[in-house]
Design a protein around this motif. Structure first.
Motif, mmCIF file in Angstrom:
data_model
loop_
_atom_site.group_PDB
_atom_site.id
_atom_site.type_symbol
_atom_site.label_atom_id
_atom_site.label_comp_id
_atom_site.label_asym_id
_atom_site.label_seq_id
_atom_site.Cartn_x
_atom_site.Cartn_y
_atom_site.Cartn_z
ATOM 1 N N ILE A 48 0.825 -1.212 0.000
ATOM 2 C CA ILE A 48 0.000 0.000 0.000
ATOM 3 C C ILE A 48 0.854 1.255 0.000
ATOM 4 O O ILE A 48 0.687 2.146 -0.828
ATOM 5 C CB ILE A 48 -0.948 0.016 1.213
ATOM 6 N N THR A 49 1.793 1.327 0.934
ATOM 7 C CA THR A 49 2.582 2.554 1.098
ATOM 8 C C THR A 49 3.824 2.501 0.216
ATOM 9 O O THR A 49 4.850 1.960 0.596
ATOM 10 C CB THR A 49 2.983 2.738 2.565
ATOM 11 N N MET A 50 3.688 3.085 -0.992
ATOM 12 C CA MET A 50 4.799 3.162 -1.931
ATOM 13 C C MET A 50 4.972 4.606 -2.397
ATOM 14 O O MET A 50 4.031 5.398 -2.358
ATOM 15 C CB MET A 50 4.535 2.272 -3.154
ATOM 16 N N PRO A 72 -8.388 -0.897 9.510
ATOM 17 C CA PRO A 72 -9.634 -1.139 8.764
ATOM 18 C C PRO A 72 -9.798 -0.238 7.552
ATOM 19 O O PRO A 72 -10.335 -0.666 6.524
ATOM 20 C CB PRO A 72 -10.725 -0.880 9.804
ATOM 21 N N GLU A 73 -9.333 1.005 7.660
ATOM 22 C CA GLU A 73 -9.476 1.935 6.531
ATOM 23 C C GLU A 73 -8.706 1.433 5.320
ATOM 24 O O GLU A 73 -9.215 1.445 4.201
ATOM 25 C CB GLU A 73 -8.978 3.330 6.919
ATOM 26 N N TYR A 74 -7.475 0.969 5.522
ATOM 27 C CA TYR A 74 -6.678 0.446 4.414
ATOM 28 C C TYR A 74 -7.320 -0.807 3.823
ATOM 29 O O TYR A 74 -7.364 -0.984 2.597
ATOM 30 C CB TYR A 74 -5.250 0.112 4.876
ATOM 31 N N VAL A 75 -7.790 -1.684 4.694
ATOM 32 C CA VAL A 75 -8.401 -2.936 4.222
ATOM 33 C C VAL A 75 -9.635 -2.639 3.376
ATOM 34 O O VAL A 75 -9.783 -3.132 2.251
ATOM 35 C CB VAL A 75 -8.783 -3.850 5.404
ATOM 36 N N LEU A 76 -10.532 -1.808 3.915
ATOM 37 C CA LEU A 76 -11.781 -1.505 3.213
ATOM 38 C C LEU A 76 -11.530 -0.765 1.909
ATOM 39 O O LEU A 76 -12.155 -1.060 0.885
ATOM 40 C CB LEU A 76 -12.701 -0.687 4.112
ATOM 41 N N LYS A 77 -10.614 0.191 1.925
ATOM 42 C CA LYS A 77 -10.318 0.937 0.705
ATOM 43 C C LYS A 77 -9.710 0.026 -0.360
ATOM 44 O O LYS A 77 -9.998 0.175 -1.550
ATOM 45 C CB LYS A 77 -9.365 2.094 1.002
ATOM 46 N N SER A 78 -8.876 -0.917 0.050
ATOM 47 C CA SER A 78 -8.271 -1.852 -0.907
ATOM 48 C C SER A 78 -9.331 -2.723 -1.571
ATOM 49 O O SER A 78 -9.328 -2.919 -2.787
ATOM 50 C CB SER A 78 -7.237 -2.734 -0.207
ATOM 51 N N VAL A 79 -10.248 -3.246 -0.748
ATOM 52 C CA VAL A 79 -11.319 -4.096 -1.279
ATOM 53 C C VAL A 79 -12.250 -3.285 -2.172
ATOM 54 O O VAL A 79 -12.651 -3.739 -3.249
ATOM 55 C CB VAL A 79 -12.103 -4.752 -0.122
ATOM 56 N N GLN A 80 -12.585 -2.071 -1.740
ATOM 57 C CA GLN A 80 -13.447 -1.210 -2.548
ATOM 58 C C GLN A 80 -12.797 -0.875 -3.884
ATOM 59 O O GLN A 80 -13.476 -0.759 -4.913
ATOM 60 C CB GLN A 80 -13.780 0.074 -1.782
ATOM 61 N N VAL A 94 -3.119 -7.394 -2.177
ATOM 62 C CA VAL A 94 -2.423 -6.413 -1.342
ATOM 63 C C VAL A 94 -1.659 -7.163 -0.259
ATOM 64 O O VAL A 94 -2.227 -8.001 0.447
ATOM 65 C CB VAL A 94 -3.414 -5.417 -0.710
ATOM 66 N N LEU A 95 -0.375 -6.866 -0.155
ATOM 67 C CA LEU A 95 0.468 -7.447 0.898
ATOM 68 C C LEU A 95 1.022 -6.284 1.708
ATOM 69 O O LEU A 95 1.882 -5.541 1.227
ATOM 70 C CB LEU A 95 1.605 -8.274 0.287
ATOM 71 N N SER A 96 0.498 -6.098 2.910
ATOM 72 C CA SER A 96 0.799 -4.888 3.673
ATOM 73 C C SER A 96 1.123 -5.200 5.126
ATOM 74 O O SER A 96 0.753 -6.249 5.651
ATOM 75 C CB SER A 96 -0.417 -3.944 3.613
ATOM 76 N N MET A 97 1.794 -4.267 5.771
ATOM 77 C CA MET A 97 2.052 -4.397 7.208
ATOM 78 C C MET A 97 0.889 -3.814 8.015
ATOM 79 O O MET A 97 0.832 -3.950 9.228
ATOM 80 C CB MET A 97 3.347 -3.674 7.575
ATOM 81 N N HIS A 98 -0.058 -3.152 7.325
ATOM 82 C CA HIS A 98 -1.146 -2.452 8.006
ATOM 83 C C HIS A 98 -2.409 -3.305 8.104
ATOM 84 O O HIS A 98 -2.907 -3.778 7.097
ATOM 85 C CB HIS A 98 -1.483 -1.157 7.261
ATOM 86 N N ASP A 99 -2.937 -3.437 9.320
ATOM 87 C CA ASP A 99 -4.239 -4.088 9.489
ATOM 88 C C ASP A 99 -5.305 -3.048 9.830
ATOM 89 O O ASP A 99 -6.362 -3.365 10.361
ATOM 90 C CB ASP A 99 -4.192 -5.191 10.546
#
Length: 214
Positions: free
Chosen positions: A57-59, A89-97, A82-87
């Motif tokens: 995510i963070t690039m 919820p905002e990152y997860v939901l935005k990625s799925v959306q 997505v392979l991220s160090m962040h769990d």
């Protein structure tokens, strides 16, 4: 049998090397490219047309979510993990959306990463139990998703003024602090209330708190 072509995107060399070594050890997989930032990743996708992209995510230059959103507008074939160090919820939901079919944490074991690639290649979604719980919680609480969308709709200045309003500052004090005119502050407050569908400052602050905007 045609191998599953994969592009890896992460700005950390050690992580890219580790993922590449893992995926290349599977006969069905072929890593065809490695990107170090979001802009480079978009170029790789356009030129290599991989089956799957494993993206952080963070690039630099463009985030993974920005890349997914951009590419999905013109290329529905490529699938994203997505392979991220962040769990978060905002990152997860935005990625799925945005269109990611899988979201994994970087501490995920190797076996699960391989399972995810195979599942996504077959057009299936793949999430760990923890990430799946986050997604379900987001779906069960649409206000959380609404807050994410609203956050993106507000300008940087509107968010600044929203924070100052939540601190109880008057229009004059906000204008002085941000070095802008009173009229400008009032205009932003009116726009904020329209976007957030409220009628006064008290409702504005309450809704902003409910949506985790402040």
């Amino acid at each position: 049998m045609k191998k599953i072509s994969i592009v890896i995107a992460d700005d950390h060399t050690l992580i890219r090397d580790g993922i590449k070594a893992l995926l290349q050890s599977i006969d069905e997989f072929e890593v065809v490219g490695e990107a170090t930032d979001g802009e480079e990743l978009v170029q790789f996708i356009d030129t290599l047309d991989p089956d799957i992209v494993v993206v952080d995510i963070t690039m630099p230059k463009k985030t993974g979510i920005e890349v997914i959103t951009e590419v999905k507008k013109y290329n529905s074939r490529v699938k994203f993990i997505v392979l991220s160090m962040h769990d978060n919820p905002e990152y997860v939901l935005k990625s799925v959306q945005a269109g990611a079919l899988s979201y994994l944490l970087k501490n995920t074991d190797h076996e699960e990463i391989v399972k995810a690639v195979k599942a996504v290649s077959a057009g299936q979604k793949y999430f760990s139990a923890d990430i799946y719980s986050i997604i379900l919680n987001g779906l069960a609480n649409p206000e959380l998703i609404k807050g994410n969308q609203l956050s993106e709709a507000l300008t940087k200045r509107e968010l600044e003024i929203l924070r100052e309003v939540s601190m109880g500052l008057s229009t004059k004090l906000i204008a002085d602090k941000l070095h802008i005119s009173v009229r400008t502050v009032e205009t932003h407050r009116i726009n904020l209330m329209k976007k957030m569908e409220v009628h006064n400052s008290a409702e504005l602050i309450k809704k902003a708190m409910d949506l985790n905007l402040i």
